[in-house]
Design an enzyme around this catalytic site. Structure first.
Site, PDB file in Angstrom:
ATOM      1  N   CYS A  81      65.797  26.517  63.935  1.00 41.04           N
ATOM      2  CA  CYS A  81      65.390  25.205  63.912  1.00 41.04           C
ATOM      3  C   CYS A  81      64.551  24.545  64.962  1.00 41.04           C
ATOM      4  CB  CYS A  81      66.982  24.519  63.016  1.00 41.04           C
ATOM      5  SG  CYS A  81      67.159  25.231  61.613  1.00 41.04           S
ATOM      6  N   LYS A  84      62.741  26.687  67.478  1.00 47.68           N
ATOM      7  CA  LYS A  84      61.685  26.804  67.453  1.00 47.68           C
ATOM      8  C   LYS A  84      60.209  25.882  66.705  1.00 47.68           C
ATOM      9  CE  LYS A  84      61.518  26.224  62.792  1.00 47.68           C
ATOM     10  NZ  LYS A  84      61.709  27.205  62.081  1.00 47.68           N
ATOM     11  N   GLY A 214      57.033  42.121  60.608  1.00 49.07           N
ATOM     12  CA  GLY A 214      57.295  41.585  59.535  1.00 49.07           C
ATOM     13  C   GLY A 214      56.750  40.263  59.536  1.00 49.07           C
ATOM     14  N   SER A 216      58.226  37.488  57.292  1.00 50.83           N
ATOM     15  CA  SER A 216      59.112  36.777  56.865  1.00 50.83           C
ATOM     16  C   SER A 216      58.712  34.916  57.362  1.00 50.83           C
ATOM     17  CB  SER A 216      61.113  36.820  56.828  1.00 50.83           C
ATOM     18  OG  SER A 216      60.529  36.664  58.949  1.00 50.83           O
ATOM     19  N   VAL A 218      60.758  33.612  59.561  1.00 51.06           N
ATOM     20  CA  VAL A 218      60.654  33.608  60.862  1.00 51.06           C
ATOM     21  C   VAL A 218      59.587  34.802  61.559  1.00 51.06           C
ATOM     22  CG1 VAL A 218      62.591  35.557  62.531  1.00 51.06           C
ATOM     23  CG2 VAL A 218      63.338  34.087  60.597  1.00 51.06           C
ATOM     24  N   ALA A 219      59.005  35.588  61.437  1.00 53.30           N
ATOM     25  CA  ALA A 219      58.188  36.296  61.884  1.00 53.30           C
ATOM     26  C   ALA A 219      56.726  34.843  62.272  1.00 53.30           C
ATOM     27  CB  ALA A 219      57.412  37.462  60.981  1.00 53.30           C
ATOM     28  N   LEU A 220      56.493  34.553  61.121  1.00 52.94           N
ATOM     29  CA  LEU A 220      55.354  34.024  60.981  1.00 52.94           C
ATOM     30  C   LEU A 220      55.171  32.679  61.823  1.00 52.94           C
ATOM     31  CD1 LEU A 220      53.416  33.830  57.157  1.00 52.94           C
ATOM     32  CD2 LEU A 220      53.685  35.839  59.245  1.00 52.94           C
ATOM     33  N   GLY A 306      64.226  41.052  58.787  1.00 55.01           N
ATOM     34  CA  GLY A 306      65.549  40.198  58.209  1.00 55.01           C
ATOM     35  C   GLY A 306      66.585  39.751  59.031  1.00 55.01           C
TER      36      GLY A 306
END
Length: 513
Positions: A81, A84, A214, A216, A218-220, A306
Site C-alpha cells: 500500500c 504503491k 497478470g 489483478s 496489483v498488476a494494473l 496472484g
C-alpha cells in the site's frame, strides 16, 4: 542435543522431537504470542498489550527470490500500500505538470522523471515507518526478529538467521503471516529472470521497458504508475482484468489505461523468458485467440499472477490444523479460531477473508479484545470498501453487479447509473482529468431498494468511497442516495445523481451539470 532449559520449562531431545516438560505451576511465558509483524499482527499485539496482556511478536522477512528484504511492518508498509500509493502519486504529479502547461504555467524544457530520486524518497519513507513500528513496541511488546513455527497449541519455536533456537510458550497463539507473490509454474525463465511486487518498490534503477504479466489490481496499479512516469509498459492478460470486481467498471479502468498509454496484450499466455547476450529479456507468448506465437524484448518482466499464504514453514500440518487444500489458507471460524484450540489466525492467510490491510488491523484488534476477555464483538467482513489505485482510480463497496445477480437473482436487483458506450470512453484523453463518469449503484429492485453495491471511478476514488461506506453500515437505500444533496462541482456528487437504470435501455453518460 543437550537439554535446553528456559525459565520454568525444560526441553529434552527424544527421537528428534522436542517434548515439553512443564512444572506444576502450568504457567506460560506469555499471554499471547503473535507470529507475523505486519499491520494486522502489530495491531493485535499492541492492542493486547494495552489491555494488560504480556505479548511477544515474532517477525522475520524471508528475502524474495531476487534477494529483496525489508524491515518491520509487513507487506503494506514495505512492498504494498504505502510505496504503491507514493509511486502512484508520483505519476499523478507528472501528469499534473504536463497538464499545467495548458493552463498557463510556463515550464521550461521537457518533463522527465528520475527513478533513483523517487526510489530514494520512497524507500527512506518506508524505513522511517519501520523505525516507528519498532519504537511503538518498546516497553509494551517483546519484538523478536526470528522465524516462528508451531510445536503445539501453546508452544512456538523461533529460529534466528544464525540458526539459534528460542522456545516461547503462550496461553494463546495468533498467526498473522500474510502472503507473498507467486511465480507462475512451468514457465522456463520466469523465476530466474522475473521480479514481483516484492521487488519493484526497492529497485535502485529504473525497470525500463516492462512487461507486467497478470491483470489483478496489483498488476494494473504497477503498470499504471510505470506508464505514468514515462516507461514503455505492457500488460499481458490471460482472461479478464480485475477478476472479482464489477466487470463494467473494470472495463472503464482498462479503457482509460489504454488511452493513458499502457499497452495491453489481451488473451495472451507467456511461454518462456530468455535472457539475451545484450542483457534484454526475450519473452515468448501465445495469442490464445489465434494460436499464433509472438516474441518481444523487455528490460524487466514483473509477475503479478496472484499471492500465496505464508503458511508452509509454520508446521501447521504437524498439528493437524485445517487448511483449504486448494488455496493453502487457514480455515477459520467467525471468531478467527482455527481447528486447533488456543491457535487463532486472521488477515491474508484466512480462507475467505479480504486481502486488505484495514480489515486485518480491525480483525486483529477485535481478536485481542476477545482473548483478553474485554469484548465479544466479532469482525464484520461484509461491505468492506476498497480502491484500486490505477490512473483512473476505482473505489467500491458492497457487491458487484455479477455477484448481486448471483446472490439475489437478476430480476431482483436494479443497476443504476450504468454506461453503454465504454469502448469510446476517453479515447482522446491524453491525461487524467476531472471527467464525469457515471458511478454504478446496484440495489434491490423492491421494497426500500437497499443498496447492495456502489462503484465509483475518478480522481480520489478512495476518499469518495470511504464516505459512502459509512452509509452501508447505516442501511443506505437508493431513496437515501437521491435525497442527498451533492457538493458542486465535485466528482463525488455524481454518486447522488444516478437515476438511469440498465433496464431502461437509456444511455447514462453524464454530459454536464
Amino acid at each position: 542435543m543437550a537439554a535446553l532449559c528456559r525459565g520454568r520449562h525444560r526441553w529434552k531431545r527424544t527421537n528428534c522431537l522436542y517434548v515439553l516438560a512443564r512444572n506444576l505451576t502450568g504457567k506460560f511465558d506469555y499471554d499471547l504470542v503473535v507470529i507475523g509483524g505486519g499491520s494486522g499482527g502489530l495491531a493485535c499485539s499492541k492492542e493486547a498489550a494495552q489491555l494488560g496482556q504480556k505479548v511477544a511478536v515474532l517477525d522475520y522477512v524471508e528475502p524474495s527470490v531476487r534477494g529483496t528484504k525489508w524491515g518491520l511492518g509487513g507487506t503494506c508498509v514495505n512492498v504494498g500500500c504505502i510505496p504503491k500509493k507514493l509511486m502512484h502519486q508520483t505519476a499523478l504529479l507528472g501528469t499534473a505538470v504536463k497538464d499545467a502547461k495548458k493552463y498557463g504555467w510556463q515550464i521550461p524544457g521537457p518533463v522527465c522523471h528520475d527513478w533513483a530520486t523517487m526510489a530514494e524518497a520512497v524507500q527512506n519513507h518506508v524505513r522511517s515507518l519501520n523505525w516507528g513500528h519498532r519504537v511503538q513496541l518498546q516497553d509494551k511488546v517483546k519484538y523478536l526478529n526470528i522465524k516462528g513455527s508451531l510445536v503445539n497449541e501453546h508452544t512456538v519455536k523461533g529460529l534466528t538467521k544464525a540458526g539459534k533456537e528460542t522456545i516461547l510458550t503462550a496461553k494463546n497463539i495468533v498467526i498473522a503471516t500474510g502472503g507473498r507473490p507467486k511465480y507462475p509454474a512451468n514457465i522456463p525463465g520466469a523465476m530466474e529472470h522475473g521480479i514481483t511486487s516484492d521487488d519493484i518498490f526497492w529497485l535502485k534503477k529504473s525497470p525500463g521497458k516492462t512487461l507486467v504479466v497478470g491483470a489483478s489490481y496489483v498488476a494494473l496499479e504497477c503498470a499504471g504508475f510505470l506508464t505514468g512516469i514515462g516507461l514503455d509498459t505492457t500488460v499481458m492478460v490471460r482472461s479478464i482484468a480485475l477478476r472479482g470486481f464489477d466487470q463494467q467498471m473494470a472495463g472503464l479502468v482498462t479503457d482509460y489505461m489504454e488511452a493513458y498509454g499502457t499497452k495491453f496484450a489481451w488473451k495472451c499466455v507467456p511461454q518462456r523468458v530468455d535472457k539475451l547476450s545484450s542483457g534484454a529479456l526475450q519473452v515468448t507468448w501465445t495469442d490464445t485467440k489465434t494460436g499464433s506465437e509472438h516474441k518481444d524484448t523487455y528490460d524487466s518482466v514483473l509477475w503479478a499472477v496472484g499471492r500465496a499464504p505464508e503458511t508452509k514453514a509454520l508446521g501447521l500440518d504437524k498439528l493437524g490444523l485445517q487448511l483449504n487444500k486448494e488455496t493453502g489458507k487457514v480455515v477459520l471460524g467467525a471468531d478467527e479460531s482455527t481447528s486447533v484450540p488456543n491457535i487463532y489466525a486472521f488477515g491474508d492467510i484466512g480462507e475467505g477473508r479480504p486481502e486488505l490491510t484495514p480489515t486485518a488491523i480491525k480483525a486483529g484488534k477485535l481478536l485481542a479484545r476477545r482473548l483478553a476477555g474485554q469484548s465479544t464483538e466479532l469482525m464484520n467482513y461484509d461491505n468492506v470498501p476498497t480502491t484500486v489505485f490505477t490512473p483512473l482510480e476505482y473505489g467500491c463497496v458492497g457487491l458487484s453487479e455479477e455477484e448481486a445477480e448471483k446472490r439475489h437473482g437478476k430480476d431482483s436487483i436494479e443497476h443504476v447509473g450504468y454506461r453503454t458506450t465504454t469502448n469510446t470512453l476517453l479515447a482522446s484523453a491524453p491525461s487524467l482529468k476531472f471527467v464525469f463518469l457515471p458511478p454504478q449503484v446496484v440495489c434491490e429492485r423492491g421494497g426500500d431498494q437497499r443498496i447492495l453495491g456502489l462503484h465509483f471511478t475518478g480522481p480520489n476514488a478512495g476518499e469518495v468511497t470511504q464516505g459512502f461506506a459509512l452509509g452501508f453500515q447505516c442501511g443506505a437505500t437508493y431513496s437515501h442516495l437521491l435525497q442527498t444533496v451533492g457538493i458542486h462541482p465535485t466528482c463525488a456528487e455524481e454518486v447522488v445523481k444516478v437515476n438511469i437504470t440498465k433496464r431502461s435501455g437509456l444511455d447514462a453518460t453524464v454530459t454536464g451539470c
